[in-house]
Design an enzyme around this catalytic site. Structure first.
Site, PDB file in Angstrom:
ATOM      1  N   THR A  71       0.784  -1.178   0.086  1.00 55.53           N
ATOM      2  CA  THR A  71      -0.027  -0.214   0.223  1.00 55.53           C
ATOM      3  C   THR A  71       1.005   1.319  -0.094  1.00 55.53           C
ATOM      4  OG1 THR A  71      -1.680  -1.311   1.117  1.00 55.53           O
ATOM      5  CG2 THR A  71      -1.751   1.438   1.446  1.00 55.53           C
ATOM      6  N   ASN A 152      -5.524  -9.712  -7.846  1.00 55.08           N
ATOM      7  CA  ASN A 152      -5.531 -10.456  -6.403  1.00 55.08           C
ATOM      8  C   ASN A 152      -6.936 -11.237  -6.149  1.00 55.08           C
ATOM      9  OD1 ASN A 152      -6.501  -7.791  -6.284  1.00 55.08           O
ATOM     10  ND2 ASN A 152      -7.308  -8.365  -4.313  1.00 55.08           N
ATOM     11  N   GLN A 180       0.693  -9.806  -5.832  1.00 49.97           N
ATOM     12  CA  GLN A 180       0.269 -11.084  -5.984  1.00 49.97           C
ATOM     13  C   GLN A 180       1.338 -11.847  -6.873  1.00 49.97           C
ATOM     14  OE1 GLN A 180      -1.903 -12.724  -4.090  1.00 49.97           O
ATOM     15  NE2 GLN A 180      -2.957 -10.634  -3.332  1.00 49.97           N
ATOM     16  N   SER A 200       4.487  -6.958  -0.985  1.00 47.23           N
ATOM     17  CA  SER A 200       4.496  -7.096   0.240  1.00 47.23           C
ATOM     18  C   SER A 200       5.099  -8.630   0.653  1.00 47.23           C
ATOM     19  CB  SER A 200       2.966  -6.957   0.701  1.00 47.23           C
ATOM     20  OG  SER A 200       2.437  -5.555   1.110  1.00 47.23           O
ATOM     21  N   THR A 238      13.440   5.182  10.729  1.00 46.57           N
ATOM     22  CA  THR A 238      14.343   3.944  11.100  1.00 46.57           C
ATOM     23  C   THR A 238      13.810   2.693  10.554  1.00 46.57           C
ATOM     24  OG1 THR A 238      14.674   5.155  13.140  1.00 46.57           O
ATOM     25  CG2 THR A 238      15.213   2.888  13.056  1.00 46.57           C
ATOM     26  N   CYS A 327      -9.471  -6.229   2.234  1.00 44.03           N
ATOM     27  CA  CYS A 327      -9.629  -4.795   2.469  1.00 44.03           C
ATOM     28  C   CYS A 327     -11.062  -4.319   2.491  1.00 44.03           C
ATOM     29  CB  CYS A 327      -8.742  -3.961   1.843  1.00 44.03           C
ATOM     30  SG  CYS A 327      -7.424  -4.761   1.274  1.00 44.03           S
TER      31      CYS A 327
END
Ligand code: PMP
Length: 389
Positions: A71, A152, A180, A200, A238, A327
């Site tokens: 995202t 997806n 995906q 991801s 970080t 989602c």
């Protein structure tokens, strides 16, 4: 244990990933920007993770930005490129994108950008000829084109090579949401005509909240998160060191998986699932059946039923599945992706997605084959006679 057939939503972390994350939290918790030995040990492990991911993607280390996941990567790619390429104001994409592309596109349109949506076939494929005509027409004003690699919801695989080549010919940067695809099919960025690519880690047995954006050397991007020189000045903050290190291990394991017979085994499981359901449940529709599809996904439509009702009964009986993107769970609307590719509302309303992973067992497929036909039969029995067909 329930059968887990919702691997496009997320996958179970690999044991080696869990070990790496824990050891990072427990032992190597230094800040990689620190000069002392705690910092340097953390830096070494982040560097190793970067190498592992770059080996999977076939890209250079300087081309990878670690982020909090797809995202963020999608937002960074779209906003970062449109800002960097001002005054160009055209963004070319399609309506089958994940909401993490659709929503930034909608916002751009609200802000006065020219967002062009490419037409798609009934199987959910973007037409390269339409991309070519769009780029011919808008030539100098296009800042970016974005088409995802694998859908997806349906598993349909876009003609990425062709789309990217057309963008190259028009000197338009090409971004693909590969969330995906990465870890599930080979990804060779040395050969693919793609300038930006997002992913991801949790879609390939890594941790959640970590992923990356590939930005090809020479492509300028305006950072969206300011606050430090991290990731070569492109993403301040970080590093999520446990996540990044877990992502690296997951990438290495995915490379091993892809070089073995795992994908073929997964495809055989998926095909057995799909074919057996088609035989056992009359009037079942496979969405995107005519497209090349990822080995792990089947999207099945049961006309006149409600996908939510199917999912609730499946879950009660021990099968975890989904309708559309995780989602958008909670909405009773049919999937906008299926509607956008022209699936009739009656079928889209009753469509569910079953998605496998390298951990899926034959016993889980057997469970689904036993339970799903019963659930559909039961729901069909509750329909008024006229709508039951
Ligand atoms: N793009 C696609 C194609 C996806 O499937 C997903 C996750 N469902 C995302 C982006 C967003 O990923 P994340 O929630 O990990 O940021």
């Amino acid at each position: 244990m329930p059968a887990y057939l919702d691997n496009n939503a997320t996958t179970q972390p690999a044991p080696q990933v869990i070990d790496a994350v824990v050891s990072m939290l427990r032992d190597d918790w230094g800040n990689p920007s620190s000069i002392h030995r705690f910092g340097q040990q953390a830096r070494r492990r982040v560097d190793l993770a970067r190498q592992q991911v770059c080996r999977l993607l076939h890209c250079q280390e300087r081309e990878l930005i670690f982020t909090s996941g797809a995202t963020e990567s999608n937002n960074l790619a779209i906003r970062g490129l449109l800002e960097a390429r001002a005054p160009r104001r055209t963004f070319v994409t399609d309506k089958l994108e994940h909401s993490a592309v659709r929503e930034p596109a909608r916002q751009l349109a609200e802000r006065g950008y020219n967002v062009v949506y490419l037409p798609v076939s009934p199987d959910g494929l973007v037409d390269p000829q339409a991309l070519k005509e769009t780029l011919d027409r808008h030539a100098d004003d296009v800042a970016l084109a974005a088409v995802h690699w694998i859908n997806n919801e349906t598993g349909a695989i876009q003609p990425l090579q062709e789309l990217g080549t057309i963008c190259r010919e028009h000197r338009v940067p090409f971004f693909t949401d590969a969330t995906q695809a990465v870890g599930k099919i080979p990804c060779d960025l040395a050969a693919l005509p793609v300038d930006l690519l997002s992913f991801s880690a949790h879609k390939f047995h890594g941790p959640k909240g970590v992923g990356g954006l590939f930005v090809r050397r020479g492509i300028k991007i305006t950072p969206q998160q300011l606050g430090g020189p991290h990731e070569r000045d492109r993403r301040g903050g970080t590093e999520n060191t446990p996540g990044v290190v877990g992502c690296g291990v997951a990438a290495e394991l995915a490379g091993q998986f892809l070089s073995g017979d795992g994908p073929a085994r997964g495809r055989a499981q998926r095909d057995r699932l799909e074919h057996s359901i088609l035989r056992a449940v009359p009037d079942t529709v496979v969405n995107s059946v005519g497209a090349p599809r990822l080995w792990n996904t089947t999207n099945l439509g049961f006309p006149a039923l409600e996908s939510e009702a199917i999912l609730v009964l499946l879950s009660e009986q021990g099968v975890c599945a989904a309708a559309g993107a995780a989602c958008s769970t909670g909405s009773l609307e049919p999937s906008p992706v299926l509607l956008a590719q022209g699936v009739p509302e009656k079928i889209a309303h009753g469509s569910i997605r079953l998605s496998l992973s390298r951990y899926t067992t034959d016993a889980e497929i057997d469970d689904a084959l036993r339970i799903l036909p019963r659930v559909v039969d039961k729901l069909r029995g509750t329909l008024p006679a006229a709508s039951a067909r």
